[in-house]
Design an enzyme around this catalytic site. Structure first.
Site, mmCIF file in Angstrom:
data_model
loop_
_atom_site.group_PDB
_atom_site.id
_atom_site.type_symbol
_atom_site.label_atom_id
_atom_site.label_comp_id
_atom_site.label_asym_id
_atom_site.label_seq_id
_atom_site.Cartn_x
_atom_site.Cartn_y
_atom_site.Cartn_z
ATOM 1 N NE ARG A 1 -3.514 -0.458 6.290
ATOM 2 C CZ ARG A 1 -4.362 0.225 7.048
ATOM 3 N NH1 ARG A 1 -4.746 1.434 6.664
ATOM 4 N NH2 ARG A 1 -4.822 -0.278 8.178
ATOM 5 C CB VAL B 1 1.295 -10.596 8.467
ATOM 6 C CG1 VAL B 1 0.176 -11.082 7.548
ATOM 7 C CG2 VAL B 1 0.902 -9.274 9.117
ATOM 8 C CG ASP C 1 -10.041 -2.265 6.535
ATOM 9 O OD1 ASP C 1 -9.343 -1.802 7.445
ATOM 10 O OD2 ASP C 1 -9.596 -2.561 5.418
ATOM 11 C CG ASP D 1 -7.016 -2.047 -2.208
ATOM 12 O OD1 ASP D 1 -7.933 -2.878 -2.208
ATOM 13 O OD2 ASP D 1 -6.737 -1.343 -1.214
ATOM 14 C CG HIS E 1 -6.322 -2.647 3.752
ATOM 15 N ND1 HIS E 1 -7.080 -2.711 4.901
ATOM 16 C CD2 HIS E 1 -5.065 -3.014 4.102
ATOM 17 C CE1 HIS E 1 -6.311 -3.109 5.905
ATOM 18 N NE2 HIS E 1 -5.082 -3.293 5.445
ATOM 19 C CB THR F 1 2.409 -7.040 0.150
ATOM 20 O OG1 THR F 1 3.078 -8.257 0.492
ATOM 21 C CG2 THR F 1 3.424 -5.919 0.062
ATOM 22 C CG ASN F 2 -0.867 -2.853 3.698
ATOM 23 O OD1 ASN F 2 -1.930 -3.029 3.129
ATOM 24 N ND2 ASN F 2 -0.722 -3.068 5.000
#
Length: 312
Positions: free
Chosen positions: A89, A14, A149, A124, A176, A120-121
């Site tokens: 996630r 990413v 999304d 939120d 997300h 980074t997950n």
């Protein structure tokens, strides 16, 4: 002359593609890479420098330690490891919190006063944590959230109706993650509401909304299963957000931001439409969701609250 500088912490699939997107579009003047894998960032720097010669824009690509990113205008957090076992996630929460705690406090002490863009997950929840630990105003800590999304939902609707993505207004909201929800009541094509088109052309505009929403929720895992990473879509999302900030565009964009009473929620980050400008989030746009959608939004927020409570 002000030079626009972006730091990227975490240069995996990413982070590297965010850097390439920024360089190819000439969005910034300098990209500073930071990663605990020294050989990796040296190789990524070399590859990007090899590409710059044939790009239409001059871009500096440098390497730096955490404190050396303190003068960046924007820092992108793209650290993390994908949980390919659970494909959830939220399961990445603990390791992601540990990772951001290795650099956010150090950058705070170094005097960073720019804008964080978090990938980074779980996006939120980690955005929420970065804001707390950085001490920055909430408007200056933003998550990419459901920006990606929403692009997936637009792609699905473009396929189903034949309209171009850019003629479609719609949003995925909330987390997300698996609890995100589609805002069907505000979906429109060239300004014409979907509800009206359903009546006028049912053969074209009446479709199983839940099936399409579920396809969007699972799209990331579909990409991951085939190629081992998601990179192009999220890189494009992040680059677009950075461009909006640098050019003070005031574009309405779905992003993860701090809610303080909006949509009946407070004390957490969630994805809703915001106005992006030079100071980060200038304004939160309040959509007129129907009752069912409000219930779905509250549900996705409750999922995130439960996991925020787990952070020590």
């Amino acid at each position: 002359m002000n030079m626009r500088k972006v730091g990227i912490i975490g240069v995996g699939h990413v982070g590297a593609h965010v850097a390439l997107s920024l360089a190819m579009q000439g969005i910034c003047d300098e990209i500073q890479l930071c990663d605990i894998d020294k050989e990796k960032i040296i190789s990524e720097q070399q590859d990007l420098l090899d590409a710059v010669c044939y790009l239409p824009h001059r871009v500096r690509v440098t390497l730096g330690k955490y404190e050396e990113l303190a003068d960046c205008d924007i820092i992108v957090s793209s650290v993390g490891k994908i949980d390919v076992v659970t494909k959830n996630r939220l399961s990445e929460l603990k390791q992601s919190v540990d990772m951001i705690r290795t650099f956010v406090p150090r950058l705070r002490r170094a005097g960073f006063q720019g804008i964080y863009l978090n990938i980074t997950n779980p996006c939120d929840i980690i955005s929420n944590q970065i804001q707390k630990e950085s001490g920055l105003p909430a408007a200056r800590v933003i998550g990419t959230g459901t920006g990606l999304d929403t692009s997936r939902l637009k792609a699905v609707l473009a396929r189903e109706t034949g309209f171009d993505h850019k003629s479609i207004t719609t949003y995925m909201l909330g987390e997300h993650g698996d609890s995100q929800m589609a805002a069907w009541s505000v979906t429109a094509f060239g300004g014409k509401p979907l509800a009206q088109l359903e009546e006028e052309e049912p053969e074209r505009f009446v479709f199983d909304k839940e099936v399409l929403a579920e396809e969007v929720r699972k799209a990331g895992w579909k990409t991951l299963n085939g190629k081992g990473a998601t990179e192009f879509g999220i890189a494009s999302t992040a680059a677009r957000m950075i461009s909006c900030i640098f050019h003070d565009e005031k574009q309405i964009f779905p992003a993860s931001t701090y809610l303080d009473g909006e949509y009946g929620e407070a004390g957490l980050y969630a994805s809703v439409p915001v106005v992006l400008g030079k100071d980060g989030v200038d304004e939160i746009i309040k959509l007129n969701l129907d009752d069912k959608e409000m219930e779905e939004f509250q549900k996705t927020c409750s999922v995130m609250k439960e996991h925020i409570a787990l952070i020590k």
